[in-house]
Design a protein around this motif. Structure first.
Motif, mmCIF file in Angstrom:
data_model
loop_
_atom_site.group_PDB
_atom_site.id
_atom_site.type_symbol
_atom_site.label_atom_id
_atom_site.label_comp_id
_atom_site.label_asym_id
_atom_site.label_seq_id
_atom_site.Cartn_x
_atom_site.Cartn_y
_atom_site.Cartn_z
ATOM 1 N N TYR A 59 0.829 -1.198 0.000
ATOM 2 C CA TYR A 59 0.000 0.000 0.000
ATOM 3 C C TYR A 59 0.867 1.253 0.000
ATOM 4 O O TYR A 59 1.968 1.267 0.560
ATOM 5 N N ALA A 60 0.326 2.295 -0.591
ATOM 6 C CA ALA A 60 0.931 3.608 -0.432
ATOM 7 C C ALA A 60 0.765 4.045 1.020
ATOM 8 O O ALA A 60 -0.241 3.712 1.668
ATOM 9 N N ASP A 61 1.727 4.796 1.511
ATOM 10 C CA ASP A 61 1.646 5.239 2.904
ATOM 11 C C ASP A 61 0.373 6.037 3.167
ATOM 12 O O ASP A 61 -0.187 5.978 4.270
ATOM 13 N N SER A 62 -0.066 6.762 2.162
ATOM 14 C CA SER A 62 -1.223 7.647 2.341
ATOM 15 C C SER A 62 -2.532 6.887 2.558
ATOM 16 O O SER A 62 -3.514 7.482 3.014
ATOM 17 N N VAL A 63 -2.557 5.597 2.235
ATOM 18 C CA VAL A 63 -3.811 4.836 2.373
ATOM 19 C C VAL A 63 -3.692 3.668 3.353
ATOM 20 O O VAL A 63 -4.691 2.989 3.617
ATOM 21 N N LYS A 64 -2.511 3.431 3.884
ATOM 22 C CA LYS A 64 -2.328 2.320 4.824
ATOM 23 C C LYS A 64 -3.259 2.454 6.001
ATOM 24 O O LYS A 64 -3.409 3.528 6.583
ATOM 25 N N GLY A 65 -3.888 1.343 6.355
ATOM 26 C CA GLY A 65 -4.803 1.336 7.475
ATOM 27 C C GLY A 65 -6.209 1.772 7.120
ATOM 28 O O GLY A 65 -7.131 1.616 7.938
ATOM 29 N N ARG A 66 -6.395 2.317 5.921
ATOM 30 C CA ARG A 66 -7.730 2.760 5.491
ATOM 31 C C ARG A 66 -8.242 1.959 4.299
ATOM 32 O O ARG A 66 -9.444 1.719 4.186
ATOM 33 N N PHE A 67 -7.351 1.563 3.409
ATOM 34 C CA PHE A 67 -7.737 0.840 2.194
ATOM 35 C C PHE A 67 -7.269 -0.611 2.290
ATOM 36 O O PHE A 67 -6.230 -0.906 2.872
ATOM 37 N N THR A 68 -8.047 -1.501 1.668
ATOM 38 C CA THR A 68 -7.681 -2.916 1.611
ATOM 39 C C THR A 68 -7.894 -3.441 0.208
ATOM 40 O O THR A 68 -8.998 -3.312 -0.340
ATOM 41 N N ILE A 69 -6.859 -4.030 -0.356
ATOM 42 C CA ILE A 69 -6.970 -4.658 -1.669
ATOM 43 C C ILE A 69 -7.149 -6.160 -1.467
ATOM 44 O O ILE A 69 -6.536 -6.758 -0.578
ATOM 45 N N SER A 70 -8.003 -6.744 -2.292
ATOM 46 C CA SER A 70 -8.215 -8.187 -2.226
ATOM 47 C C SER A 70 -8.582 -8.681 -3.622
ATOM 48 O O SER A 70 -8.854 -7.882 -4.518
ATOM 49 N N ARG A 71 -8.596 -9.984 -3.777
ATOM 50 C CA ARG A 71 -8.953 -10.541 -5.080
ATOM 51 C C ARG A 71 -9.728 -11.830 -4.903
ATOM 52 O O ARG A 71 -9.542 -12.557 -3.913
ATOM 53 N N ASP A 72 -10.587 -12.105 -5.863
ATOM 54 C CA ASP A 72 -11.327 -13.349 -5.920
ATOM 55 C C ASP A 72 -11.036 -13.948 -7.292
ATOM 56 O O ASP A 72 -11.634 -13.545 -8.291
ATOM 57 N N ASN A 73 -10.108 -14.877 -7.329
ATOM 58 C CA ASN A 73 -9.694 -15.433 -8.613
ATOM 59 C C ASN A 73 -10.801 -16.260 -9.258
ATOM 60 O O ASN A 73 -10.833 -16.409 -10.474
ATOM 61 N N GLN A 81 -11.324 -1.900 -1.067
ATOM 62 C CA GLN A 81 -12.204 -1.386 -0.019
ATOM 63 C C GLN A 81 -11.582 -0.129 0.545
ATOM 64 O O GLN A 81 -10.441 -0.163 1.038
ATOM 65 N N MET A 82 -12.307 0.975 0.484
ATOM 66 C CA MET A 82 -11.786 2.263 0.930
ATOM 67 C C MET A 82 -12.633 2.771 2.095
ATOM 68 O O MET A 82 -13.833 3.022 1.921
ATOM 69 N N ASN A 83 -12.020 2.887 3.250
ATOM 70 C CA ASN A 83 -12.698 3.381 4.443
ATOM 71 C C ASN A 83 -12.079 4.699 4.896
ATOM 72 O O ASN A 83 -10.978 5.052 4.473
ATOM 73 N N SER A 84 -12.790 5.398 5.735
ATOM 74 C CA SER A 84 -12.301 6.672 6.282
ATOM 75 C C SER A 84 -11.801 7.579 5.172
ATOM 76 O O SER A 84 -10.701 8.153 5.250
ATOM 77 N N LEU A 85 -12.601 7.728 4.155
ATOM 78 C CA LEU A 85 -12.183 8.499 2.989
ATOM 79 C C LEU A 85 -11.985 9.970 3.331
ATOM 80 O O LEU A 85 -12.693 10.536 4.185
ATOM 81 N N LYS A 86 -11.021 10.559 2.650
ATOM 82 C CA LYS A 86 -10.679 11.964 2.849
ATOM 83 C C LYS A 86 -10.829 12.716 1.521
ATOM 84 O O LYS A 86 -10.730 12.104 0.452
ATOM 85 N N PRO A 87 -11.030 14.021 1.574
ATOM 86 C CA PRO A 87 -11.125 14.787 0.318
ATOM 87 C C PRO A 87 -9.914 14.586 -0.588
ATOM 88 O O PRO A 87 -10.058 14.578 -1.822
ATOM 89 N N GLU A 88 -8.753 14.385 -0.015
ATOM 90 C CA GLU A 88 -7.555 14.188 -0.837
ATOM 91 C C GLU A 88 -7.514 12.831 -1.534
ATOM 92 O O GLU A 88 -6.614 12.590 -2.342
ATOM 93 N N ASP A 89 -8.470 11.970 -1.244
ATOM 94 C CA ASP A 89 -8.587 10.701 -1.974
ATOM 95 C C ASP A 89 -9.336 10.878 -3.298
ATOM 96 O O ASP A 89 -9.432 9.935 -4.082
ATOM 97 N N THR A 90 -9.871 12.065 -3.518
ATOM 98 C CA THR A 90 -10.610 12.329 -4.751
ATOM 99 C C THR A 90 -9.703 12.166 -5.960
ATOM 100 O O THR A 90 -8.636 12.785 -6.043
ATOM 101 N N ALA A 91 -10.116 11.315 -6.901
ATOM 102 C CA ALA A 91 -9.308 11.023 -8.094
ATOM 103 C C ALA A 91 -10.079 10.040 -8.969
ATOM 104 O O ALA A 91 -11.097 9.482 -8.551
ATOM 105 N N VAL A 92 -9.541 9.830 -10.150
ATOM 106 C CA VAL A 92 -9.987 8.711 -10.976
ATOM 107 C C VAL A 92 -9.120 7.510 -10.601
ATOM 108 O O VAL A 92 -7.893 7.600 -10.626
ATOM 109 N N TYR A 93 -9.763 6.414 -10.271
ATOM 110 C CA TYR A 93 -9.060 5.207 -9.832
ATOM 111 C C TYR A 93 -9.026 4.207 -10.984
ATOM 112 O O TYR A 93 -10.055 3.900 -11.586
ATOM 113 N N HIS A 94 -7.823 3.715 -11.241
ATOM 114 C CA HIS A 94 -7.605 2.756 -12.318
ATOM 115 C C HIS A 94 -7.079 1.444 -11.757
ATOM 116 O O HIS A 94 -6.209 1.447 -10.890
ATOM 117 N N CYS A 95 -7.588 0.343 -12.284
ATOM 118 C CA CYS A 95 -6.978 -0.935 -11.960
ATOM 119 C C CYS A 95 -6.043 -1.339 -13.091
ATOM 120 O O CYS A 95 -6.197 -0.880 -14.227
#
Length: 124
Positions: A59-73, A81-95
């Motif tokens: 994880y990026a330091d800016s999201v550690k403890g708030r975001f969780t990546i997982s996969r279902d193969n 999963q993004m919790n405790s979202l902040k205004p600075e999280d505003t962006a276009v998210y790409h996988c």
């Protein structure tokens, strides 16, 4: 492999969202997967990555403890999963998907396939 991200939206600060990235094509379970984001006027930024076997995540330091990546193969899908979202999280998210059986990278050049992006807007 083709990637389709979804799940973005408008949420208040402190709220949560779950992004999904569905992959089509064969061999999904062997691709390391990552999430990146790009805000207006800024460079694309690493958010999180997961090893192809799901055994390790970074994880990026800016999201550690708030975001969780997982996969279902079994569903060819990776989640953010993004919790405790902040205004600075505003962006276009790409996988993104890297090369088969390679180590999950924290830089965009480590990925060969990209989804179209989903907008996340966090209001204060």
């Amino acid at each position: 492999v083709q990637l389709q991200a979804s799940g973005g939206g408008l949420v208040q600060a402190g709220g949560s969202l779950r992004l999904s990235c569905a992959a089509s094509g064969r061999g999904f379970s062997f691709y390391p997967m990552g999430w990146f984001r790009q805000a207006p006027g800024k460079e694309r930024e690493f958010v999180a990555a997961i090893h192809w076997d799901g055994g390790s995540t970074t994880y990026a330091d800016s999201v550690k403890g708030r975001f969780t990546i997982s996969r279902d193969n079994g569903k060819n899908t990776v989640y953010l999963q993004m919790n405790s979202l902040k205004p600075e999280d505003t962006a276009v998210y790409h996988c993104a998907a890297g090369r088969m059986r390679s180590t999950a990278s924290g830089t965009p050049r480590g990925y060969d396939y990209w989804g179209q992006g989903t907008q996340v807007t966090v209001s204060s």
